[in-house]
Design a protein around this motif. Structure first.
Motif, PDB file in Angstrom:
ATOM      1  N   THR A 162      74.732 -42.003 -24.524  1.00  0.00           N
ATOM      2  CA  THR A 162      74.382 -41.004 -25.492  1.00  0.00           C
ATOM      3  C   THR A 162      74.217 -41.382 -26.837  1.00  0.00           C
ATOM      4  OG1 THR A 162      76.419 -39.874 -25.741  1.00  0.00           O
ATOM      5  CG2 THR A 162      74.865 -38.839 -24.082  1.00  0.00           C
ATOM      6  N   SER A 163      74.500 -42.386 -27.398  1.00  0.00           N
ATOM      7  CA  SER A 163      74.523 -43.241 -28.674  1.00  0.00           C
ATOM      8  C   SER A 163      73.696 -44.555 -28.552  1.00  0.00           C
ATOM      9  CB  SER A 163      75.930 -43.605 -29.029  1.00  0.00           C
ATOM     10  OG  SER A 163      76.663 -42.325 -29.404  1.00  0.00           O
ATOM     11  N   ALA A 164      73.202 -44.867 -30.049  1.00  0.00           N
ATOM     12  CA  ALA A 164      72.551 -45.921 -29.825  1.00  0.00           C
ATOM     13  C   ALA A 164      72.521 -46.610 -31.362  1.00  0.00           C
ATOM     14  CB  ALA A 164      71.047 -45.727 -29.731  1.00  0.00           C
ATOM     15  N   VAL A 165      72.372 -48.088 -31.432  1.00  0.00           N
ATOM     16  CA  VAL A 165      72.409 -48.701 -32.739  1.00  0.00           C
ATOM     17  C   VAL A 165      71.208 -49.090 -32.880  1.00  0.00           C
ATOM     18  CG1 VAL A 165      73.233 -50.678 -33.941  1.00  0.00           C
ATOM     19  CG2 VAL A 165      74.686 -49.344 -32.297  1.00  0.00           C
ATOM     20  N   PHE A 166      70.524 -48.780 -34.260  1.00  0.00           N
ATOM     21  CA  PHE A 166      69.081 -49.107 -34.560  1.00  0.00           C
ATOM     22  C   PHE A 166      69.288 -49.964 -35.853  1.00  0.00           C
ATOM     23  CE2 PHE A 166      65.911 -48.292 -37.783  1.00  0.00           C
ATOM     24  CZ  PHE A 166      64.614 -48.573 -36.946  1.00  0.00           C
ATOM     25  N   SER A 167      68.667 -51.087 -35.679  1.00  0.00           N
ATOM     26  CA  SER A 167      68.717 -52.114 -37.011  1.00  0.00           C
ATOM     27  C   SER A 167      67.216 -52.482 -37.234  1.00  0.00           C
ATOM     28  CB  SER A 167      69.552 -53.154 -36.831  1.00  0.00           C
ATOM     29  OG  SER A 167      69.299 -53.977 -35.684  1.00  0.00           O
ATOM     30  N   HIS A 168      66.967 -52.479 -38.427  1.00  0.00           N
ATOM     31  CA  HIS A 168      65.534 -53.064 -38.961  1.00  0.00           C
ATOM     32  C   HIS A 168      65.984 -53.444 -40.394  1.00  0.00           C
ATOM     33  CE1 HIS A 168      64.679 -49.066 -41.366  1.00  0.00           C
ATOM     34  NE2 HIS A 168      65.910 -49.150 -41.166  1.00  0.00           N
ATOM     35  N   THR A 225      63.113 -53.616 -53.168  1.00  0.00           N
ATOM     36  CA  THR A 225      64.179 -54.471 -52.482  1.00  0.00           C
ATOM     37  C   THR A 225      63.784 -54.437 -50.983  1.00  0.00           C
ATOM     38  OG1 THR A 225      65.209 -52.033 -51.724  1.00  0.00           O
ATOM     39  CG2 THR A 225      65.946 -53.355 -53.920  1.00  0.00           C
ATOM     40  N   ARG A 226      64.101 -55.398 -50.471  1.00  0.00           N
ATOM     41  CA  ARG A 226      64.327 -55.888 -49.002  1.00  0.00           C
ATOM     42  C   ARG A 226      65.654 -55.774 -48.581  1.00  0.00           C
ATOM     43  NH1 ARG A 226      63.346 -60.892 -46.054  1.00  0.00           N
ATOM     44  NH2 ARG A 226      62.453 -60.162 -43.930  1.00  0.00           N
ATOM     45  N   GLU A 227      66.019 -54.825 -47.645  1.00  0.00           N
ATOM     46  CA  GLU A 227      67.217 -54.805 -47.115  1.00  0.00           C
ATOM     47  C   GLU A 227      67.574 -54.680 -45.753  1.00  0.00           C
ATOM     48  OE1 GLU A 227      69.177 -52.111 -50.732  1.00  0.00           O
ATOM     49  OE2 GLU A 227      67.473 -51.322 -49.655  1.00  0.00           O
ATOM     50  N   ARG A 228      68.641 -54.983 -45.325  1.00  0.00           N
ATOM     51  CA  ARG A 228      68.756 -54.653 -43.744  1.00  0.00           C
ATOM     52  C   ARG A 228      69.466 -53.468 -43.539  1.00  0.00           C
ATOM     53  NH1 ARG A 228      70.323 -60.791 -41.746  1.00  0.00           N
ATOM     54  NH2 ARG A 228      71.341 -60.887 -43.887  1.00  0.00           N
ATOM     55  N   GLU A 229      69.256 -52.655 -42.679  1.00  0.00           N
ATOM     56  CA  GLU A 229      69.865 -51.503 -42.262  1.00  0.00           C
ATOM     57  C   GLU A 229      70.401 -51.245 -41.093  1.00  0.00           C
ATOM     58  OE1 GLU A 229      69.122 -46.941 -44.163  1.00  0.00           O
ATOM     59  OE2 GLU A 229      67.254 -47.820 -42.897  1.00  0.00           O
ATOM     60  N   THR A 230      71.428 -50.657 -40.640  1.00  0.00           N
ATOM     61  CA  THR A 230      71.841 -50.292 -39.346  1.00  0.00           C
ATOM     62  C   THR A 230      72.215 -48.768 -39.351  1.00  0.00           C
ATOM     63  OG1 THR A 230      72.835 -52.381 -39.080  1.00  0.00           O
ATOM     64  CG2 THR A 230      73.602 -50.506 -37.775  1.00  0.00           C
ATOM     65  N   SER A 278      60.531 -52.622 -40.649  1.00  0.00           N
ATOM     66  CA  SER A 278      60.061 -53.927 -39.628  1.00  0.00           C
ATOM     67  C   SER A 278      61.109 -54.426 -38.963  1.00  0.00           C
ATOM     68  CB  SER A 278      59.407 -54.962 -40.473  1.00  0.00           C
ATOM     69  OG  SER A 278      60.430 -55.535 -41.508  1.00  0.00           O
ATOM     70  N   GLU A 279      60.821 -55.147 -38.006  1.00  0.00           N
ATOM     71  CA  GLU A 279      61.831 -55.900 -37.292  1.00  0.00           C
ATOM     72  C   GLU A 279      62.784 -55.124 -36.534  1.00  0.00           C
ATOM     73  OE1 GLU A 279      63.522 -59.176 -39.573  1.00  0.00           O
ATOM     74  OE2 GLU A 279      61.678 -59.236 -40.632  1.00  0.00           O
ATOM     75  N   ALA A 280      62.446 -53.729 -36.002  1.00  0.00           N
ATOM     76  CA  ALA A 280      63.335 -52.893 -35.415  1.00  0.00           C
ATOM     77  C   ALA A 280      64.019 -53.399 -34.241  1.00  0.00           C
ATOM     78  CB  ALA A 280      62.517 -51.508 -35.116  1.00  0.00           C
ATOM     79  N   HIS A 281      65.306 -52.943 -34.007  1.00  0.00           N
ATOM     80  CA  HIS A 281      66.054 -53.478 -32.811  1.00  0.00           C
ATOM     81  C   HIS A 281      66.701 -52.281 -32.520  1.00  0.00           C
ATOM     82  CE1 HIS A 281      68.029 -56.033 -30.034  1.00  0.00           C
ATOM     83  NE2 HIS A 281      69.094 -55.643 -30.328  1.00  0.00           N
TER      84      HIS A 281
END
Length: 163
Positions: free
Chosen positions: A88-94, A109-114, A79-82
């Motif tokens: 040619t590169s990108a940062v995805f966080s959710h 568990t509830r975690e943040r991931e990049t 959830s909360e994807a950004h």
């Protein structure tokens, strides 16, 4: 002499699709599909591990160790994807809500991931993953008695205790 064509820039949809495939493979504990989403030289920083994993092979070895103990993922929701695209590169966080563990000892568990993605030929691969816990919603950097300090002597020297 042929000059190689410049790599095509990523789009937000490219990244969202790559992330969705990675999360889906993880949620099925699909080892082959999951690790196919990472470049061989990808690095991993997990708050549950004492050191950075310096390659996909290091992470695969850790994953195999977990599997040997009967570990698996039974659910993973993103959830909360950004997405931030940089050519040619990108940062995805959710935020991820994951249920995993061994039979009889699963935990949610509830975690943040990049995840950092890059285009490699026709593929979009993850080159770095960072996982951290979501702070307790009651967490605050303000002292518990911050309101009481307003009525305190303005000339008093605050005391800081470092444990």
């Amino acid at each position: 002499m042929d000059t190689p064509a410049p790599a095509r820039s990523l789009s937000e949809n490219d990244v969202l699709d790559a992330a969705a495939r990675l999360v889906a493979a993880f949620s099925r504990t699909d080892t082959e599909a999951y690790f196919a989403a990472f470049a061989p030289d990808a690095t991993f920083v997990f708050h549950t591990e004492p050191a950075r994993l310096e390659s996909r092979a290091e992470y695969e070895a850790l994953w195999a160790f977990w599997l040997a103990d009967g570990w698996s993922v039974t659910a993973c929701e993103s959830s909360e994807a950004h997405v931030q695209v940089y050519g040619t590169s990108a940062v995805f966080s959710h935020t991820v809500l994951t249920t995993a563990g061994t039979p009889g000892a699963a935990a949610t568990t509830r975690e943040r991931e990049t995840i950092v993605f890059t285009r490699s030929g026709d593929r979009i691969l993850a080159v770095h993953e960072h996982l951290s816990p979501v702070p307790d919603p009651g967490f605050s950097l303000e002292p518990a008695d911050a309101g009481a300090a307003e009525g305190a002597d303005a000339g008093a020297t605050p005391v800081v205790v470092v444990a």
